[in-house]
Write a protein that holds these residues in place. Structure first.
Motif, short mmCIF file in Angstrom:
data_model
loop_
_atom_site.label_atom_id
_atom_site.label_comp_id
_atom_site.label_asym_id
_atom_site.label_seq_id
_atom_site.Cartn_x
_atom_site.Cartn_y
_atom_site.Cartn_z
N HIS A 16 0.82 -1.22 0.00
CA HIS A 16 0.00 0.00 0.00
C HIS A 16 0.85 1.27 0.00
CE1 HIS A 16 -3.93 -1.87 0.28
NE2 HIS A 16 -3.37 -2.77 1.07
N LYS A 17 2.16 1.08 -0.20
CA LYS A 17 3.11 2.19 -0.32
C LYS A 17 3.16 3.07 0.93
CE LYS A 17 3.04 2.32 -5.28
NZ LYS A 17 2.90 1.41 -5.99
N LEU A 18 2.93 2.44 2.08
CA LEU A 18 3.08 3.14 3.35
C LEU A 18 4.50 2.99 3.89
CD1 LEU A 18 -0.35 2.10 4.82
CD2 LEU A 18 0.28 4.35 3.92
N LEU A 19 5.23 2.01 3.36
CA LEU A 19 6.66 1.84 3.57
C LEU A 19 7.28 1.51 2.22
CD1 LEU A 19 6.99 -0.44 6.75
CD2 LEU A 19 7.50 2.00 6.59
N SER A 39 12.26 5.54 -0.65
CA SER A 39 13.46 5.19 -1.41
C SER A 39 14.54 6.25 -1.17
CB SER A 39 13.12 5.12 -2.89
OG SER A 39 14.27 4.86 -3.64
N GLY A 40 15.73 5.80 -0.86
CA GLY A 40 16.83 6.71 -0.62
C GLY A 40 16.87 7.26 0.80
N GLY A 41 15.86 6.96 1.59
CA GLY A 41 15.80 7.43 2.97
C GLY A 41 16.63 6.54 3.88
N PRO A 42 16.75 6.96 5.14
CA PRO A 42 17.52 6.15 6.08
C PRO A 42 16.83 4.83 6.38
CG PRO A 42 16.44 7.96 7.22
CD PRO A 42 16.20 8.16 5.75
#
Length: 68
Positions: A16-19, A36-39
């Protein structure tokens, strides 16, 4: 906490694109990335993953109520 339940929540949150990503490690910890690209966060285990899912669910519900 059951690791199968944590896996089901992880798959749901990613679907569900929540993560962006949620992956279990052999040691029982979970690696979680919000975008994406986050810690990458390291969660202590399945219970921590399910607690994160509950927090995200609460935020989603709050946003839905505000949108009404």
């Amino acid at each position: 906490m059951d690791s199968a339940e944590a896996m089901a929540w992880a798959e749901t949150l990613v679907r569900h694109k929540l993560l962006h990503a949620a992956l279990p490690t052999p040691s029982g910890q979970w690696l979680v990335q919000h975008r994406s690209g986050g810690p990458v966060r390291v969660l202590s285990g399945p219970t921590a993953l399910v607690e994160l899912a509950a927090q995200i669910q609460g935020l989603v519900r709050t946003e839905a109520v505000r949108a009404r």
